[in-house]
Design an enzyme around this catalytic site. Structure first.
Site, PDB file in Angstrom:
ATOM      1  N   LYS A 123      -2.130  -3.392  -9.664  1.00  8.99           N
ATOM      2  CA  LYS A 123      -1.534  -2.101  -9.314  1.00  8.99           C
ATOM      3  C   LYS A 123      -1.178  -1.288 -10.564  1.00  8.99           C
ATOM      4  O   LYS A 123      -0.722  -1.851 -11.559  1.00  8.99           O
ATOM      5  CB  LYS A 123      -0.285  -2.340  -8.469  1.00  8.99           C
ATOM      6  CG  LYS A 123      -0.605  -3.027  -7.157  1.00  8.99           C
ATOM      7  CD  LYS A 123       0.617  -3.666  -6.522  1.00  8.99           C
ATOM      8  CE  LYS A 123       0.195  -4.489  -5.317  1.00  8.99           C
ATOM      9  NZ  LYS A 123       1.275  -5.360  -4.827  1.00  8.99           N
TER      10      LYS A 123
ATOM     11  N   ARG B 138       8.695 -13.132  -2.960  1.00 10.26           N
ATOM     12  CA  ARG B 138       9.576 -12.835  -4.095  1.00 10.26           C
ATOM     13  C   ARG B 138       9.895 -11.346  -4.092  1.00 10.26           C
ATOM     14  O   ARG B 138       9.327 -10.590  -3.311  1.00 10.26           O
ATOM     15  CB  ARG B 138       8.854 -13.171  -5.397  1.00 10.26           C
ATOM     16  CG  ARG B 138       7.482 -12.509  -5.447  1.00 10.26           C
ATOM     17  CD  ARG B 138       6.805 -12.592  -6.793  1.00 10.26           C
ATOM     18  NE  ARG B 138       5.380 -12.425  -6.719  1.00 10.26           N
ATOM     19  CZ  ARG B 138       4.717 -11.278  -6.634  1.00 10.26           C
ATOM     20  NH1 ARG B 138       5.369 -10.145  -6.613  1.00 10.26           N
ATOM     21  NH2 ARG B 138       3.403 -11.234  -6.558  1.00 10.26           N
TER      22      ARG B 138
END
Ligand code: ADP
Length: 455
Positions: free
Chosen positions: A237, A291
């Protein structure tokens, strides 16, 4: 509530966790490698322990050293941040065995989502759509060829234990698939210690849309809306935003319910992300990250919630403090407040993407309305070459997407970093691109645009 938390990470994420602890009145222990003695997270924490040499295998991934550091300093909980050991079920288990609290989901939830083939199977059982593909890991090339003939090429081979954009190979036909199978298997064995691969249809122009989910120990699971992360290079990303320009109320409700169902399927506690691909109005579960994520600040901007504080509270057994957010846990419809965009600023050449470690000679981050900078960099900091190249996350918030883009542009222009090359010029070019301004992108868009703008 905890008295003292050890942060098993470095850089901006360690600082982010320390910030949350400070607000909750919790003492902090930083850990660092020999290369990170001068790191800002070490200075910000109440105590610090050197846990090993520069290479992360001897320090940030060294479970024995981390547990010893927690015991010596009398910490009662450990926050893993993201990366390193954040999705290591064995680390979570060991902490629990020695009486320390792991700030994250159960080892069982981590394992069931960490194996991508098991995760796909779990999703199918709870009715969440997955990308068409093999029912589980492939037994042989022939197995893969038969499935690919049925679903059609191109197909994608993925390591069941893969992550971080690694362990994937595309095949356009049977010949390529046979070659890719051998390569993918041996690569996965080397990189993840597990050679199993499975096969999925390779979608042609999908968007990457992920949902932030949260669970507590009292059985409540909610979602906090989506993040669009379609702008990627090599499956990594580059820029993220919330809400997604492609979202509608009906789609958000459907995807949000699927995300909550996914989290519920593994009795999820704490912060997690359910990733989907969206193409032609249809969405497919891709994976769940167990997470907190790099891009969590965009969700914090549009909700006004502190997700790291909430993780700590959830691990301490407190019920979720979010009022009236949807999910099957009850509450009203999720409504993002304005629009947020995160720009990942890496110490890299903005054209070749080659890492650019070195000393930061000038560092002046932007400020003003709607601007947040998460960073551990400072003037005079020598970026070590051993870790990832993210040096700052610039997050902007506006009343709407147009304002967020204008704010992003001026904040990028005012961000001064000298001494190393950064990806700021890339982000400025991106903001100027018509498709980005119109929200008209896919996971394939960025690489195509980079190639076209070079030609
Ligand atoms: P990782 O765990 O390594 O991050 P993911 O499964 O999350 O891997 O996939 C990362 C990226 O790879 C996605 O955001 C998307 O761009 C691409 N990708 C993954 N699966 C597919 C697919 N079936 N078709 C097209 N692109 C895909």
């Amino acid at each position: 509530m905890f008295q003292k938390i050890l942060v098993a990470n470095r850089g901006e994420i360690a600082l982010r966790v320390i910030a949350a602890c400070k607000e909750l009145g919790i003492q902090t222990v930083a850990v660092h490698s020999e290369a990170d003695r001068e790191a800002l997270h070490v200075q910000a924490a109440d105590e610090s322990v050197c846990i090993g040499p520069a290479a992360s295998s001897g320090s940030y991934l060294n479970i024995t050293s981390l547990v010893a550091a927690a015991e010596i300093t009398g910490a009662d909980a450990v926050h893993p941040g993201y990366g390193f050991l954040a999705e290591n079920a064995r680390f979570a288990e060991i902490l629990e065995e020695v009486g320390l609290t792991w700030i994250g989901p159960s080892p069982d939830a981590i394992r069931r989502m960490g194996d991508k083939a098991v995760a796909r199977d779990t999703m199918k059982r709870v009715g969440v759509p997955t990308v068409p593909g093999s029912p589980g890991p492939l037994d042989s090339v022939e197995d893969g060829l038969a499935i690919a003939d049925r679903i059609g090429y191109p197909v994608l081979l993925k390591a069941v234990a893969g992550g971080g954009g690694r362990g994937m190979r595309v095949a356009a036909n049977g010949k390529e698939l046979a070659a890719a199978f051998e390569l993918a298997t041996s690569e996965a064995e080397r990189a993840f210690g597990n050679g199993s691969v499975y096969l999925e249809k390779y979608l042609s122009e999908p968007r990457h849309i992920e949902f932030q989910v949260f669970g507590d120990q009292h059985g409540r699971v909610v979602h906090l809306g989506e993040r669009e992360c379609s702008l990627q290079r090599r499956h990594q990303k580059v820029l993220e935003e919330s809400p997604s320009p492609a979202m509608t109320r009906a789609l958000r409700a459907a995807m949000g319910n699927a995300a909550v169902a996914a989290a519920r399927a593994v009795d999820y506690v704490g912060a997690g992300t359910v990733e989907f691909l969206l193409e032609d109005g249809k969405f497919y579960f891709m994976e769940m990250n167990t997470r907190i994520q790099v891009e969590h600040p965009v969700t914090e901007m549009v909700t006004g919630f502190d997700l790291v504080k909430e993780q700590i509270r959830a691990a301490a057994g407190e019920p979720l403090s979010f009022p009236g957010v949807v999910g099957k846990g009850g509450g009203s419809e999720f409504q993002p407040r304005g629009h947020a965009i995160e720009f990942r600023i890496n110490a890299e050449d903005p054209v070749t993407f080659a890492p650019s470690p070195g000393t930061i000679t000038t560092f002046h981050p932007p400020g003003g309305p709607g601007v947040r900078v998460d960073t551990a960099a400072y003037q005079g900091w020598k970026i070590p070459p051993y870790y990832d190249s993210l040096i700052a996350k610039l997050v902007v918030h506006g009343r709407d997407r147009e304002e967020a883009l204008a704010r992003g542009k001026r904040a990028l222009e005012l961000f001064v970093i000298e001494g190393v090359k950064t990806t700021i010029p890339l982000h400025l070019r991106l903001i100027g691109a018509k498709d980005v301004r119109e929200g008209n992108t896919s996971t394939k868009w960025l690489e195509r645009w980079l190639k076209e703008s070079k030609d």
